[in-house]
Design a protein around this motif. Structure first.
Motif, PDB file in Angstrom:
ATOM      1  N   GLN A 294       0.432  -1.258   0.268  1.00 23.45           N
ATOM      2  CA  GLN A 294      -0.026   0.144  -0.350  1.00 23.45           C
ATOM      3  C   GLN A 294       1.011   1.288  -0.093  1.00 23.45           C
ATOM      4  N   TRP A 295       1.817   1.090   0.596  1.00 21.68           N
ATOM      5  CA  TRP A 295       2.739   2.638   1.045  1.00 21.68           C
ATOM      6  C   TRP A 295       3.305   2.765  -0.418  1.00 21.68           C
ATOM      7  N   ASP A 296       4.150   1.480  -1.156  1.00 24.05           N
ATOM      8  CA  ASP A 296       4.190   1.838  -2.816  1.00 24.05           C
ATOM      9  C   ASP A 296       3.193   2.569  -3.459  1.00 24.05           C
ATOM     10  N   ASP A 297       2.459   1.847  -3.579  1.00 25.54           N
ATOM     11  CA  ASP A 297       1.015   2.476  -4.213  1.00 25.54           C
ATOM     12  C   ASP A 297       0.850   4.108  -4.270  1.00 25.54           C
ATOM     13  N   ILE A 298       0.589   4.083  -2.889  1.00 25.55           N
ATOM     14  CA  ILE A 298       1.188   5.740  -2.721  1.00 25.55           C
ATOM     15  C   ILE A 298       1.808   6.618  -3.017  1.00 25.55           C
ATOM     16  N   GLN A 299       3.228   6.324  -2.762  1.00 28.81           N
ATOM     17  CA  GLN A 299       4.257   6.757  -3.917  1.00 28.81           C
ATOM     18  C   GLN A 299       4.441   6.321  -5.497  1.00 28.81           C
ATOM     19  N   ARG A 300       3.806   5.624  -6.033  1.00 32.71           N
ATOM     20  CA  ARG A 300       3.537   5.939  -7.097  1.00 32.71           C
ATOM     21  C   ARG A 300       2.536   7.048  -7.853  1.00 32.71           C
ATOM     22  N   LYS A 301       2.018   7.071  -6.147  1.00 33.82           N
ATOM     23  CA  LYS A 301       0.425   7.991  -7.172  1.00 33.82           C
ATOM     24  C   LYS A 301       0.726   9.543  -6.862  1.00 33.82           C
ATOM     25  N   LEU A 302       2.271  10.125  -5.998  1.00 33.76           N
ATOM     26  CA  LEU A 302       2.794  11.435  -5.695  1.00 33.76           C
ATOM     27  C   LEU A 302       3.917  11.726  -6.507  1.00 33.76           C
ATOM     28  N   GLY A 303       4.216   9.962  -7.422  1.00 31.46           N
ATOM     29  CA  GLY A 303       5.410  10.287  -8.720  1.00 31.46           C
ATOM     30  C   GLY A 303       6.649  10.414  -7.725  1.00 31.46           C
ATOM     31  N   ASN A 304       7.000   9.535  -6.898  1.00 30.57           N
ATOM     32  CA  ASN A 304       8.105   9.029  -6.015  1.00 30.57           C
ATOM     33  C   ASN A 304       8.556   7.261  -6.848  1.00 30.57           C
ATOM     34  N   LEU A 305       8.087   6.927  -7.108  1.00 26.36           N
ATOM     35  CA  LEU A 305       8.547   5.343  -7.315  1.00 26.36           C
ATOM     36  C   LEU A 305       7.759   4.891  -8.850  1.00 26.36           C
ATOM     37  N   PRO A 306       8.254   4.441 -10.157  1.00 21.06           N
ATOM     38  CA  PRO A 306       7.574   4.425 -10.975  1.00 21.06           C
ATOM     39  C   PRO A 306       6.625   3.238 -11.186  1.00 21.06           C
ATOM     40  N   PRO A 307       5.990   3.622 -12.609  1.00 18.55           N
ATOM     41  CA  PRO A 307       5.138   2.374 -12.619  1.00 18.55           C
ATOM     42  C   PRO A 307       4.931   1.175 -12.631  1.00 18.55           C
ATOM     43  N   LYS A 308       4.456   0.739 -11.591  1.00 16.92           N
ATOM     44  CA  LYS A 308       3.984  -0.623 -11.389  1.00 16.92           C
ATOM     45  C   LYS A 308       3.862  -2.012 -12.345  1.00 16.92           C
ATOM     46  N   PRO A 309       4.987  -2.288 -13.475  1.00 22.48           N
ATOM     47  CA  PRO A 309       5.038  -3.151 -13.684  1.00 22.48           C
ATOM     48  C   PRO A 309       4.287  -3.523 -13.766  1.00 22.48           C
ATOM     49  N   PRO A 310       3.622  -4.594 -15.067  1.00 17.65           N
ATOM     50  CA  PRO A 310       2.468  -5.370 -15.820  1.00 17.65           C
ATOM     51  C   PRO A 310       2.674  -6.716 -15.245  1.00 17.65           C
ATOM     52  N   THR A 311       1.566  -7.755 -14.920  1.00 22.45           N
ATOM     53  CA  THR A 311       1.594  -8.824 -14.086  1.00 22.45           C
ATOM     54  C   THR A 311       1.585  -9.561 -15.281  1.00 22.45           C
ATOM     55  N   PHE A 312       2.971 -10.105 -15.557  1.00 15.38           N
ATOM     56  CA  PHE A 312       3.298 -11.580 -16.009  1.00 15.38           C
ATOM     57  C   PHE A 312       2.272 -11.824 -16.524  1.00 15.38           C
ATOM     58  N   LYS A 313       1.634 -12.621 -17.116  1.00 16.10           N
ATOM     59  CA  LYS A 313       0.987 -13.781 -18.049  1.00 16.10           C
ATOM     60  C   LYS A 313       1.470 -14.455 -19.410  1.00 16.10           C
ATOM     61  N   PRO A 314       1.641 -15.723 -18.909  1.00 15.29           N
ATOM     62  CA  PRO A 314       1.878 -16.769 -19.860  1.00 15.29           C
ATOM     63  C   PRO A 314       0.576 -16.484 -21.412  1.00 15.29           C
ATOM     64  N   PRO A 315       1.641 -16.407 -22.368  1.00 15.67           N
ATOM     65  CA  PRO A 315       0.353 -16.442 -24.101  1.00 15.67           C
ATOM     66  C   PRO A 315      -0.004 -17.902 -23.625  1.00 15.67           C
ATOM     67  N   PRO A 316      -1.413 -17.585 -24.586  1.00 13.56           N
ATOM     68  CA  PRO A 316      -2.256 -18.724 -24.349  1.00 13.56           C
ATOM     69  C   PRO A 316      -2.172 -19.951 -24.785  1.00 13.56           C
ATOM     70  N   PHE A 317      -1.722 -20.981 -24.246  1.00 11.30           N
ATOM     71  CA  PHE A 317      -1.831 -22.340 -25.228  1.00 11.30           C
ATOM     72  C   PHE A 317      -2.747 -23.066 -26.335  1.00 11.30           C
ATOM     73  N   THR A 318      -1.860 -22.609 -27.702  1.00  7.50           N
ATOM     74  CA  THR A 318      -2.642 -22.712 -28.457  1.00  7.50           C
ATOM     75  C   THR A 318      -2.055 -24.888 -28.722  1.00  7.50           C
ATOM     76  N   PRO A 319      -2.648 -25.738 -29.115  1.00 15.04           N
ATOM     77  CA  PRO A 319      -2.425 -26.829 -29.649  1.00 15.04           C
ATOM     78  C   PRO A 319      -1.586 -26.749 -31.159  1.00 15.04           C
ATOM     79  N   SER A 320      -0.771 -27.183 -31.215  1.00 10.33           N
ATOM     80  CA  SER A 320      -0.169 -27.445 -32.825  1.00 10.33           C
ATOM     81  C   SER A 320      -1.628 -28.516 -33.466  1.00 10.33           C
ATOM     82  N   GLU A 321      -1.142 -28.063 -34.877  1.00  7.80           N
ATOM     83  CA  GLU A 321      -2.724 -28.850 -35.783  1.00  7.80           C
ATOM     84  C   GLU A 321      -2.088 -29.910 -35.672  1.00  7.80           C
ATOM     85  N   ASP A 322      -3.488 -30.889 -35.750  1.00 10.48           N
ATOM     86  CA  ASP A 322      -2.793 -31.997 -36.240  1.00 10.48           C
ATOM     87  C   ASP A 322      -2.649 -32.228 -37.477  1.00 10.48           C
TER      88      ASP A 322
END
Length: 251
Positions: A16-44
């Motif tokens: 919560q403290w980090d969030d407040i500091q980001r709003k004040l511009g004292n910390l860089p923006p929060k990096p995006p949450t990592f999401k693995p690419p969706p699984f696509t099965p190979s074509e048979d």
């Protein structure tokens, strides 16, 4: 004494403290949450419908492997189409074997020219380095060799081929087929005022079907080859005219 307890979730989640500091511009923006690419099965591949398009995408080796494929046993059309595609591939592979102007020496001449396969047309240019006319003709022949890989183009220093051959006759073009001379063109003037690949092609094909594109397969008549050369010439003239128009309009 004040104690500030800093809590962070796993993987560096923001407090919560980090969030407040980001709003004040004292910390860089929060990096995006990592999401693995969706699984696509190979074509048979086996699930693909077996049709004409399926055959077209096969390599020569793959088509050979299909000879005993049980899925083709009940499909007469695919059986015949597989054989047709395989024959076409083999014909093209048999014809397309050159594609450039090959340098040879005097000792190579009999093997590379006189003993060339009966169905191969051989274009021999006698030249010497340092002669602009030779360079101009060689430039045209390099382009033709690329367009017509079924025709064998070779170059040899004139005096290596014929001792004491006069320099005033350079460049000289000889056309061979089945071990015999079918054409003899002495000097650059044989190809008109401007030596272009299209002009050289027209001269070579006036009497014989010298140029083989490696795509048509089988024996090509002189008329068929000449018609193809003329069509290329027309396309080039139109293309050059369009380029000139574009250049003039941009000035």
């Amino acid at each position: 004494m004040d104690y500030h307890f800093v809590y962070k979730d796993v993987e560096g989640a923001s407090t919560q403290w980090d969030d407040i500091q980001r709003k004040l511009g004292n910390l860089p923006p929060k990096p995006p949450t990592f999401k693995p690419p969706p699984f696509t099965p190979s074509e048979d591949q086996d699930s693909k419908p077996k049709d004409k398009s399926w055959i077209d995408h096969k390599t020569e080796d793959q088509l050979e492997d299909l000879e005993d494929d049980p899925d083709l046993d009940d499909d007469r059309f695919l059986q015949e189409y597989r054989k047709k595609r395989l024959a076409e591939m083999r014909e093209v592979a048999k014809v397309q074997r050159y594609g450039s102007v090959i340098p040879i020496s005097g000792s190579d001449f009999v093997r590379e020219v006189s003993q060339a396969p009966e169905d191969v047309w051989v274009v021999v240019v006698l030249y010497k380095d340092g002669y602009p006319e030779c360079g101009l003709l060689l430039q045209s022949l390099e382009e033709l060799a690329t367009k017509y890989p079924g025709t064998k183009f070779v170059k040899i220093i004139s005096t290596d081929c014929i001792p004491n051959y006069p320099d005033c006759n350079l460049p000289t073009l000889l056309v061979y087929n089945n071990g015999a001379v079918k054409g003899n063109y002495v000097g650059l003037h044989s190809f008109g005022r401007r030596c272009t690949p299209e002009g050289v092609a027209l001269v070579l094909c006036q009497s014989n079907p010298v140029l083989v594109d490696g795509q048509s397969g089988g024996e090509q008549s002189r008329k068929a080859v000449l018609d193809g050369v003329r069509q290329r010439l027309i396309e080039k003239v139109v293309r050059d005219h369009e380029d000139d128009d574009d250049g003039s309009s941009s000035d």
